[in-house]
Design a protein around this motif. Structure first.
Motif, PDB file in Angstrom:
ATOM      1  N   PRO A   1     -15.375  18.195 164.397  1.00 33.61           N
ATOM      2  CA  PRO A   1     -14.677  17.705 163.205  1.00 33.61           C
ATOM      3  C   PRO A   1     -15.038  16.251 162.911  1.00 33.61           C
ATOM      4  O   PRO A   1     -15.430  15.511 163.805  1.00 33.61           O
ATOM      5  CB  PRO A   1     -13.208  17.847 163.575  1.00 33.61           C
ATOM      6  N   SER A   2     -14.886  15.866 161.664  1.00 36.77           N
ATOM      7  CA  SER A   2     -15.210  14.494 161.271  1.00 36.77           C
ATOM      8  C   SER A   2     -14.171  13.517 161.805  1.00 36.77           C
ATOM      9  O   SER A   2     -13.022  13.886 162.090  1.00 36.77           O
ATOM     10  CB  SER A   2     -15.276  14.386 159.748  1.00 36.77           C
TER      11      SER A   2
ATOM     12  N   ARG B   1     -12.777  11.270 160.099  1.00 41.25           N
ATOM     13  CA  ARG B   1     -11.734  11.189 159.070  1.00 41.25           C
ATOM     14  C   ARG B   1     -10.691  12.287 159.270  1.00 41.25           C
ATOM     15  O   ARG B   1      -9.485  12.036 159.203  1.00 41.25           O
ATOM     16  CB  ARG B   1     -12.351  11.285 157.687  1.00 41.25           C
ATOM     17  N   THR B   2     -11.143  13.513 159.532  1.00 43.48           N
ATOM     18  CA  THR B   2     -10.235  14.641 159.755  1.00 43.48           C
ATOM     19  C   THR B   2      -9.355  14.394 160.973  1.00 43.48           C
ATOM     20  O   THR B   2      -8.139  14.592 160.933  1.00 43.48           O
ATOM     21  CB  THR B   2     -11.039  15.947 159.937  1.00 43.48           C
TER      22      THR B   2
ATOM     23  N   ARG C   1      -6.827  11.527 160.332  1.00 46.09           N
ATOM     24  CA  ARG C   1      -5.721  11.976 159.487  1.00 46.09           C
ATOM     25  C   ARG C   1      -4.733  12.808 160.313  1.00 46.09           C
ATOM     26  O   ARG C   1      -3.526  12.627 160.230  1.00 46.09           O
ATOM     27  CB  ARG C   1      -6.280  12.779 158.314  1.00 46.09           C
TER      28      ARG C   1
ATOM     29  N   GLY D   1     -12.424  21.833 166.561  1.00 41.69           N
ATOM     30  CA  GLY D   1     -11.510  20.894 165.917  1.00 41.69           C
ATOM     31  C   GLY D   1     -10.054  21.241 166.150  1.00 41.69           C
ATOM     32  O   GLY D   1      -9.221  20.354 166.359  1.00 41.69           O
TER      33      GLY D   1
ATOM     34  N   LYS E   1      -7.241  18.966 168.266  1.00 37.85           N
ATOM     35  CA  LYS E   1      -5.914  18.657 167.716  1.00 37.85           C
ATOM     36  C   LYS E   1      -4.803  19.065 168.683  1.00 37.85           C
ATOM     37  O   LYS E   1      -3.827  18.330 168.853  1.00 37.85           O
ATOM     38  CB  LYS E   1      -5.727  19.340 166.363  1.00 37.85           C
TER      39      LYS E   1
END
Length: 150
Positions: free
Chosen positions: A2-3, A5-6, A9, A85, A89
C-alpha cells in the motif's frame, strides 16, 4: 504494498478510534531487523509481526513507535486470504492498542474486546489475538508480539 498516503490516512483514523494522542512513527521492516529489535528490547530471539515502543512520559506530543515486519505481514496476509495492505492495517491497530496501554497477555480479554470493536468500525478482518486464540486453542502456544515498556 500500500502507498504511504493510504497507510498514513489509516494510521490517523485508527489512532483516533483508539483515542491515542500524539505522533506515532511506523517502521516497515524485514524479519531480520524486527528479530534484532525483539531480541534487544524483549529478550526474544525470533522475528515477530509487530512491536510497539511507547514513548516515555516526558516526551510530549509523541505516543510512540511501531515496527512491522513486511515479510511476516505478507505471509500472514496470504494465510488469511487478504491483501498485504489489510494485514499491515491489522498490525497497526494492534500496535496502537499497545501504545494506548493495553496488554492482551495481562488484561483478561480487555484488549481483545477493544480490538474486536475497533476492527468492526475500521472494516478490518479477524485480529491478531483472535487468530492466535483460534489457532492455538488448547495448546498453550502464543505467538510473541507485544509492547516494549520503558
Amino acid at each position: 504494498m500500500p502507498s504511504a498516503r493510504t497507510l498514513s490516512r489509516f494510521l490517523s483514523e485508527a489512532a483516533a478510534a483508539v483515542r491515542l494522542r500524539g505522533q506515532v512513527t511506523v517502521l516497515l521492516t524485514s524479519d531480520s531487523a524486527i528479530r534484532r529489535l525483539n531480541r534487544q528490547f524483549r529478550g526474544k530471539n525470533h522475528a515477530t509481526d509487530v512491536l510497539s515502543f511507547p514513548a516515555l512520559e516526558m516526551v510530549e506530543g509523541v505516543a510512540g513507535d511501531l515496527a512491522i515486519s513486511v515479510e511476516t505481514a505478507r505471509m500472514q496476509a496470504h494465510e488469511q486470504g487478504h491483501a498485504l495492505g489489510t494485514e499491515i492495517k491489522v498490525l497497526m491497530l494492534h500496535g496502537l492498542l499497545h501504545l494506548a496501554g493495553y496488554d492482551h497477555e495481562k488484561d483478561h480479554g480487555e484488549m481483545a474486546r477493544r480490538e474486536r470493536l475497533l476492527r468492526g468500525r475500521l472494516g478490518l478482518p479477524q485480529g491478531l489475538i483472535e487468530r492466535t486464540e483460534n489457532r492455538d486453542q488448547g495448546s498453550g502456544i502464543r505467538k510473541a508480539r507485544g509492547s516494549v515498556r520503558p
